[in-house]
Design a protein around this motif. Sequence first.
Motif, PDB file in Angstrom:
ATOM      1  N   PHE A 122       0.549  -1.260   0.021  1.00  0.00           N
ATOM      2  CA  PHE A 122       0.073   0.160   0.378  1.00  0.00           C
ATOM      3  C   PHE A 122       1.088   1.228   0.272  1.00  0.00           C
ATOM      4  N   LEU A 123       1.912   1.644  -0.186  1.00  0.00           N
ATOM      5  CA  LEU A 123       3.407   2.450  -0.385  1.00  0.00           C
ATOM      6  C   LEU A 123       2.756   3.266   0.762  1.00  0.00           C
ATOM      7  N   PHE A 146      -8.832   2.902   5.083  1.00  0.00           N
ATOM      8  CA  PHE A 146     -11.134   3.238   4.341  1.00  0.00           C
ATOM      9  C   PHE A 146     -10.888   4.437   3.968  1.00  0.00           C
ATOM     10  N   GLU A 147     -10.471   4.790   5.040  1.00  0.00           N
ATOM     11  CA  GLU A 147     -11.344   6.622   5.116  1.00  0.00           C
ATOM     12  C   GLU A 147      -9.715   7.148   5.127  1.00  0.00           C
ATOM     13  N   ASN A 183      -7.658   6.390   2.777  1.00  0.00           N
ATOM     14  CA  ASN A 183      -7.311   6.480   1.881  1.00  0.00           C
ATOM     15  C   ASN A 183      -5.871   5.237   1.244  1.00  0.00           C
ATOM     16  N   VAL A 184      -6.137   4.940   2.059  1.00  0.00           N
ATOM     17  CA  VAL A 184      -4.704   3.957   1.912  1.00  0.00           C
ATOM     18  C   VAL A 184      -5.198   2.722   1.269  1.00  0.00           C
ATOM     19  N   ILE A 185      -6.472   1.576   1.182  1.00  0.00           N
ATOM     20  CA  ILE A 185      -6.786   0.924   1.070  1.00  0.00           C
ATOM     21  C   ILE A 185      -8.183   0.953   0.384  1.00  0.00           C
ATOM     22  N   ASP A 186      -7.908   0.763  -1.446  1.00  0.00           N
ATOM     23  CA  ASP A 186      -8.877   0.876  -2.059  1.00  0.00           C
ATOM     24  C   ASP A 186      -9.480  -0.896  -2.677  1.00  0.00           C
ATOM     25  N   ASP A 241      -8.021   4.039  10.320  1.00  0.00           N
ATOM     26  CA  ASP A 241      -8.843   3.344   9.223  1.00  0.00           C
ATOM     27  C   ASP A 241      -8.525   3.727   8.091  1.00  0.00           C
TER      28      ASP A 241
END
Lengths: 105, 342
Positions: A35-36, A49-50, A52-55, A47
């Motif tokens: 996920f860099l 998802f919030e 914006n690390v994991i889509d 979090d």
Amino acid sequence: MSAQTVLAEAMAPAEDPAVKEAVRDRIRDFAAATFLVGAGEVGPDTDLFEANVIDSFGFVELVSFLEQTFGIAIEEDDLTSPEMATLAGIERVVTGKLRQQGALR
Amino acid sequence: MTGPRPTPVQACRRCLLPATLPGLAFTADGLCDLCAATGEAEAEAERVALRARLDALYAAHRGTRPYAAIVAYSGGKDSSYTLKHLVEEQGLRCLAITVDNGFLSAGTLDNCRAVCAALDVDLVVFTPSRRFTERMYRASVERDDLHAPAAVKRASAICSSCITLINTHMLQRALELRVPIVAGGYLGGQVPRDGAVMTLRPGRQARIRTALVNRFVGALGEGARRYFDLPGAAEGDPEVVVVNPMLGVALSEEAIKAALAPLGWRQPTDTGLTSTNCRLNDLGVYLHSRRHGFHPYAMEIAEQLRGGTISREAAARKLGTLPGRGDVAWMAERIGLPADAL
Ligand SMILES: [Zn+2]
């Protein structure tokens, strides 16, 4: 693959702090490479998802990494659990499943 | 895992992934960790297992509904082949949906119509508001918060936004029409290996979607919601299976094009350097390569090299063929980028 070896050698119940640490390290290393995000950028309770690390593609990669590395099955209830949104939660899901299996494979 | 490196690795000796690709490590003998993790036999076994899984899925849905599958049909070679495969080889009644993003090459819609006519498939062309898509493309270049950081490994920011809009549209239509399967023409490297079959239950998997909608609405206003939101669980939480059949297909680009020729598919001549359907790809490639130091197709070309469907020479040629400023300036201007953005 290598984590599997480490864990297989441990063959200890999941309460073992060394195993917990190995699980944590392996997940952090995977998250950093996949996920860099650096260790400083994401806390254990961020979090993902919030932030914006994991889509959705990242989530697919995460689930198959967990299943293959730790020899566990991520069930549908896990997929929708808020636990899967943070690093600390993911670690709890993994160690919980390892504990259920009685020992680590 | 990473051994001592006497000389810095420029690119993986097997798949040509460059050392500039973030998150990649190399073994002492010059293999990237992705190649080191998967041998050729394993990759082939994975492909066979995937084909069996897909075949079972198709069998379960053949003839059960007016449409068994929606195909995200770009008109390019890969989604054309996907459509042909599902209709001719798998016997699925498909609805093809093409999203016209305003930058399709002149021949693309002709190809869509010809292939659908030859396969006896219904075709819908959806043209989202030009003003909206141009703003979206500009925001994709100017902001770094629309996509997760790791998305740079798979595609340019422009392509990622377009793909997100297209994929969402397919899911919206599938939920609306109760179509059980959505098929994309993505290749390995464009989606994760495990992205060949993904089950989606929008009502139960709302967290990622909510975050995505919030990002696009935050950047582009409430008008973005209609393109990125999905209906929730109200209708008994229907399930859509998203498949990318090309991940189970091992064919070269030449073989794919040869298979499409009898359907009336022709290679468009005005698509620029990097695509068989969309001209905007070149702008994405130009900006991505300059910003990140690697070609946005590096991952998919690496997968093709590992799968043996492209020659090393052809792969190196693709990776080395970059559009110039003069090729892309008109597109940058059209989406409202300032001249210094190039
Ligand atoms: Zn490699």
